[in-house]
Each structure stands twice: as structure tokens, then as C-alpha cells.
Design a protein around this motif. Structure first.
Motif, PDB file in Angstrom:
ATOM      1  N   GLU A 210     -10.809   0.712  42.812  1.00  0.00           N
ATOM      2  CA  GLU A 210     -10.209   1.888  42.932  1.00  0.00           C
ATOM      3  C   GLU A 210      -9.063   2.061  42.088  1.00  0.00           C
ATOM      4  OE1 GLU A 210      -8.856  -0.661  46.423  1.00  0.00           O
ATOM      5  OE2 GLU A 210     -10.640  -0.419  45.275  1.00  0.00           O
ATOM      6  N   ASP A 211      -8.513   1.094  41.536  1.00  0.00           N
ATOM      7  CA  ASP A 211      -7.323   1.321  40.599  1.00  0.00           C
ATOM      8  C   ASP A 211      -7.695   2.145  39.346  1.00  0.00           C
ATOM      9  OD1 ASP A 211      -5.521  -0.692  41.814  1.00  0.00           O
ATOM     10  OD2 ASP A 211      -6.511  -2.408  40.614  1.00  0.00           O
ATOM     11  N   VAL A 238     -11.702  15.344  44.866  1.00  0.00           N
ATOM     12  CA  VAL A 238     -10.337  15.035  44.983  1.00  0.00           C
ATOM     13  C   VAL A 238     -10.042  14.394  43.925  1.00  0.00           C
ATOM     14  CG1 VAL A 238      -9.115  13.584  46.315  1.00  0.00           C
ATOM     15  CG2 VAL A 238     -11.032  14.705  47.502  1.00  0.00           C
ATOM     16  N   ASP A 239      -8.735  14.837  43.343  1.00  0.00           N
ATOM     17  CA  ASP A 239      -8.073  14.154  42.064  1.00  0.00           C
ATOM     18  C   ASP A 239      -7.249  13.037  42.649  1.00  0.00           C
ATOM     19  OD1 ASP A 239      -8.525  15.709  39.986  1.00  0.00           O
ATOM     20  OD2 ASP A 239      -7.334  17.312  41.159  1.00  0.00           O
ATOM     21  N   VAL A 240      -7.773  11.688  42.201  1.00  0.00           N
ATOM     22  CA  VAL A 240      -7.099  10.605  42.549  1.00  0.00           C
ATOM     23  C   VAL A 240      -5.761  10.384  41.306  1.00  0.00           C
ATOM     24  CG1 VAL A 240      -7.342   7.850  42.887  1.00  0.00           C
ATOM     25  CG2 VAL A 240      -9.240   9.529  43.188  1.00  0.00           C
ATOM     26  N   VAL A 241      -4.629  10.458  42.053  1.00  0.00           N
ATOM     27  CA  VAL A 241      -3.474  10.894  41.308  1.00  0.00           C
ATOM     28  C   VAL A 241      -2.516   9.634  41.116  1.00  0.00           C
ATOM     29  CG1 VAL A 241      -1.436  12.107  41.248  1.00  0.00           C
ATOM     30  CG2 VAL A 241      -3.191  13.189  42.107  1.00  0.00           C
ATOM     31  N   ALA A 242      -2.568   8.613  42.068  1.00  0.00           N
ATOM     32  CA  ALA A 242      -1.630   7.549  41.609  1.00  0.00           C
ATOM     33  C   ALA A 242      -2.028   6.482  42.884  1.00  0.00           C
ATOM     34  CB  ALA A 242      -0.095   7.666  41.915  1.00  0.00           C
ATOM     35  N   ARG A 243      -1.624   5.251  42.213  1.00  0.00           N
ATOM     36  CA  ARG A 243      -1.916   3.938  43.148  1.00  0.00           C
ATOM     37  C   ARG A 243      -0.906   4.147  43.985  1.00  0.00           C
ATOM     38  NH1 ARG A 243      -1.985   1.688  37.744  1.00  0.00           N
ATOM     39  NH2 ARG A 243      -4.250   1.083  37.298  1.00  0.00           N
ATOM     40  N   CYS A 244      -1.085   3.362  45.217  1.00  0.00           N
ATOM     41  CA  CYS A 244      -0.271   3.474  46.316  1.00  0.00           C
ATOM     42  C   CYS A 244       0.860   2.314  46.366  1.00  0.00           C
ATOM     43  CB  CYS A 244      -0.664   3.598  47.618  1.00  0.00           C
ATOM     44  SG  CYS A 244       0.419   3.788  49.275  1.00  0.00           S
ATOM     45  N   PHE A 284      -1.866  -1.069  47.128  1.00  0.00           N
ATOM     46  CA  PHE A 284      -2.991  -1.084  47.801  1.00  0.00           C
ATOM     47  C   PHE A 284      -3.264   0.383  48.191  1.00  0.00           C
ATOM     48  CE2 PHE A 284      -5.722  -1.308  51.455  1.00  0.00           C
ATOM     49  CZ  PHE A 284      -6.413  -2.600  51.350  1.00  0.00           C
ATOM     50  N   GLY A 285      -4.492   0.692  47.850  1.00  0.00           N
ATOM     51  CA  GLY A 285      -4.881   2.090  48.160  1.00  0.00           C
ATOM     52  C   GLY A 285      -4.509   3.088  46.994  1.00  0.00           C
ATOM     53  N   MET A 286      -5.124   4.352  47.195  1.00  0.00           N
ATOM     54  CA  MET A 286      -5.035   5.443  46.153  1.00  0.00           C
ATOM     55  C   MET A 286      -4.564   6.705  46.633  1.00  0.00           C
ATOM     56  SD  MET A 286      -5.685   3.390  43.626  1.00  0.00           S
ATOM     57  CE  MET A 286      -5.686   4.642  42.093  1.00  0.00           C
ATOM     58  N   LEU A 287      -3.450   7.331  46.245  1.00  0.00           N
ATOM     59  CA  LEU A 287      -2.899   8.456  46.645  1.00  0.00           C
ATOM     60  C   LEU A 287      -3.554   9.572  45.834  1.00  0.00           C
ATOM     61  CD1 LEU A 287       0.675   7.578  46.621  1.00  0.00           C
ATOM     62  CD2 LEU A 287      -1.034   7.503  48.595  1.00  0.00           C
ATOM     63  N   CYS A 288      -4.023  10.809  46.774  1.00  0.00           N
ATOM     64  CA  CYS A 288      -4.786  11.672  46.279  1.00  0.00           C
ATOM     65  C   CYS A 288      -4.346  13.251  46.529  1.00  0.00           C
ATOM     66  CB  CYS A 288      -6.431  11.670  46.579  1.00  0.00           C
ATOM     67  SG  CYS A 288      -6.953   9.654  46.419  1.00  0.00           S
ATOM     68  N   CYS A 289      -5.147  14.217  45.696  1.00  0.00           N
ATOM     69  CA  CYS A 289      -4.801  15.439  45.834  1.00  0.00           C
ATOM     70  C   CYS A 289      -6.177  16.137  46.113  1.00  0.00           C
ATOM     71  CB  CYS A 289      -4.004  16.233  45.031  1.00  0.00           C
ATOM     72  SG  CYS A 289      -2.316  15.702  44.993  1.00  0.00           S
ATOM     73  N   PRO A 290      -6.703  16.633  47.251  1.00  0.00           N
ATOM     74  CA  PRO A 290      -8.041  17.382  47.142  1.00  0.00           C
ATOM     75  C   PRO A 290      -8.063  18.681  46.299  1.00  0.00           C
ATOM     76  CG  PRO A 290      -7.339  16.980  49.281  1.00  0.00           C
ATOM     77  CD  PRO A 290      -6.085  16.355  48.457  1.00  0.00           C
ATOM     78  N   ARG A 291      -9.069  18.920  45.697  1.00  0.00           N
ATOM     79  CA  ARG A 291      -9.134  20.236  44.849  1.00  0.00           C
ATOM     80  C   ARG A 291      -9.350  21.520  45.867  1.00  0.00           C
ATOM     81  NH1 ARG A 291     -12.269  18.661  39.418  1.00  0.00           N
ATOM     82  NH2 ARG A 291     -10.857  17.110  38.733  1.00  0.00           N
ATOM     83  N   ASN A 292     -10.129  21.258  46.882  1.00  0.00           N
ATOM     84  CA  ASN A 292     -10.903  22.217  47.692  1.00  0.00           C
ATOM     85  C   ASN A 292     -10.845  21.632  49.031  1.00  0.00           C
ATOM     86  OD1 ASN A 292     -12.974  20.344  46.546  1.00  0.00           O
ATOM     87  ND2 ASN A 292     -14.340  21.916  47.533  1.00  0.00           N
TER      88      ASN A 292
END
Length: 317
Positions: A210-211, A238-244, A284-292
């Protein structure tokens, strides 16, 4: 790198920031995150947000949903004598009668909220926290994403309620399993995914793959038709924007509120400081922004559409 094709195994919302979450089989994913997630939080007498970082006992505050009354039920531990309810969809009239407008500080971002004024509620939480605190619910003013979600970086404006950074966090079971194998080698107990407070949990492919996620798709596939039309018209990209990047919150046992002096923080620091933008913290984990937006369910297909080697954590909330 092969793209991960997996499935959603768990969905979780944490209605009150830093308090116990709720497992769901189905959830409405909005641009702001899973519906109800981090919509409420506690503030101190200076109107600053309170979290597990300073108050580990917050994990003993349980939340649940009363569908019949459309209420969020807040319980101290499992004592129904220490329980309050607040409406999930209050009218403006109810808010005018039962709350007070306040400006709250979350990571030095000032935004609006409604603070509950019921004296019984205030007394209950004062007893638990051993100081004056107030429960607030997010007001209508947009809290625009910062850091990696800043409009100049993301290319569009997204907003959140009270998460630290971005709308949703996705985590992989395979990465947790790899971490747990290392904990066991050190003679430590395995930990659950709840320590990391993700919203969407997937089975995962290779640990830590996931990195490099850049975009992912839920409830669709990678065909040209899906890409062009949104698949069955219910696919969510979903845009995966950053590592957490992590602090020591995962050291807190959510069942007991006891904070381990070392793990898993020490172990994560030893091999998961993988982001050049925040080298002193493990990820650990990924921070995201949904497009829809749309409904998502446990068991839905989860596919990685694009990968990148350019992830770099941007400071600033």
C-alpha cells in the motif's frame, strides 16, 4: 509492480474522535469520509481538541447507533447508567435549544462546532475526564483539507469533519499480519487493527504494498468501460494521498486503555520510517480522498488502479 486486487473485510466509523468505534457491514462513503466518522469530538476549556494522545481512557467511551431514535448513544465503559444520547440528524431548532455555537481548535485550524449544553452530560463527562470538557458536533462551515490534501497539491478542494488530516484511512490485513509476526518474535502479544483506527480494511496483497498506491477503486474493475463510465455506475474511485504517519496512540490497548511503554511504536520505528517527508515517524495505513460517493459493503472488490514512487508526507494540517 503487480496491482493489488483484494476485497474489503471490515468497515469502521469512529463517531467521536479518539473514542471507541463501530464496526459496520455497510456504510455510506461521502467525499468527507464514511458517514458519521469523526463528526463529534471533545474539547477542553480552551476549546482545543482532546485525544487519546493525552487521555488514553477515551478508548473506554463506547459509541453505538440507536436506529429507532436516530441517535448516537455514548456510554462510559459498559455502564448504561452512564449513558447519553444525541440526535444524529438534529433540526436547527433542536440545536438552538440544546447547543451553543463555538469555535474549536484542531491542530491550530479554527473551525465551527455546536457544543452540547445539557448539565447532566457535562457532569458525566467531567467525572470521567476529571476536568471540565465539552462534547461538540461539527458545524456547517467547511474545514478544508490541508497537508497532502491541500487544494494546490490535490488539484481540488476537499473537506473533513474532525479527522486529523484526510477523509478516510485504508489499512491492509496483510501488513498487520507481518507486523504481528515481528511482535511475536519479540515475545509480545499480537495487536488488532483497531489500534490504528482505520475506516476501510482490506485483505491486502504483499505486506506494505500500500505504500505505493496512488488510486484505488471500490466495487468496480479495471476494464475500459469501468474507467470510462464508472463501471456499474456504483464504482468509487479514491485518491491515495499520503501514508499515515504514526504517533504512539497504537500503543494504547483499546479494551483496557493501558498504554504499553514500547510496542508497537518501537518496532514500527525500527523498520517503518519509510516516508522522506516525515522520517522521524513510522507509517501504517494510507490516507485518502474519495473522488465520488456511494454505498460500500464488506466483501466488495478492491483494486489498485495506479501506483507511484512519489509519495512524500507534507507537513501541516
Amino acid at each position: 509492480m503487480a496491482h493489488t486486487v483484494s476485497e474489503i473485510t471490515d468497515l469502521r466509523v469512529y463517531p467521536i474522535k479518539s473514542c471507541r468505534g463501530i464496526q459496520l457491514k455497510s456504510a455510506n462513503l461521502t467525499r468527507q469520509g464514511l458517514e458519521m466518522d469523526r463528526r463529534w469530538m471533545f474539547i477542553d476549556t480552551e476549546n482545543k481538541f482532546i485525544t487519546i494522545r493525552s487521555k488514553p481512557q477515551m478508548t473506554l467511551i463506547n459509541t453505538s447507533i440507536d436506529q429507532e431514535s436516530d441517535s448516537l448513544v455514548i456510554t462510559i465503559g459498559h455502564d448504561k447508567g452512564k449513558q447519553v444520547k444525541v440526535p444524529i440528524h438534529p433540526s436547527q431548532e433542536w440545536l438552538d435549544e440544546n447547543t451553543k455555537d463555538v469555535s474549536v481548535d484542531i491542530w491550530e485550524y479554527i473551525t465551527d462546532a455546536y457544543a452540547y449544553t445539557d448539565p447532566n452530560m457535562l457532569a458525566l463527562f467531567k467525572e470521567f475526564f476529571e476536568e471540565d470538557v465539552r462534547l461538540v458536533v461539527k458545524g456547517p462551515e467547511p474545514r478544508i483539507c490541508r497537508g497532502n490534501g491541500d487544494p494546490k497539491r490535490l488539484g481540488r478542494t476537499e473537506t473533513v469533519n474532525f479527522p486529523d488530516v484526510l477523509p478516510i484511512q485504508i489499512a491492509s490485513e496483510s501488513s498487520l499480519a507481518e507486523l504481528n509476526s515481528r511482535l511475536k518474535e519479540k515475545g509480545e502479544s499480537e495487536i488488532t487493527i483497531e489500534r490504528f483506527r482505520p475506516n476501510v480494511i482490506i485483505k491486502g496483497g504483499e505486506p506494505w504494498s500500500e505504500d505505493s498506491w496512488k488510486t484505488v477503486r471500490i466495487n468496480g474493475d479495471s476494464s475500459y468501460w469501468t474507467t470510462l463510465k464508472g463501471g456499474n455506475l456504483h464504482a468509487i474511485d479514491v485518491d491515495v494521498v499520503a501514508r499515515c504517519a504514526r504517533c504512539t496512540v497504537p500503543n494504547v490497548n483499546p479494551d483496557t486503555a493501558e498504554k504499553h511503554a514500547h510496542q508497537p511504536w518501537d518496532l514500527l520505528v525500527s523498520y517503518r520510517r519509510v516516508d522522506e517527508g516525515i522520517k522521524f515517524k513510522p507509517c501504517f495505513g494510507m490516507l485518502c480522498c474519495p473522488r465520488n460517493e456511494g454505498n460500500i459493503d464488506v466483501g466488495m472488490r478492491f483494486e489498485v488502479m495506479e501506483v507511484t514512487d512519489q509519495h512524500r508526507y507534507a507537513k501541516g494540517f
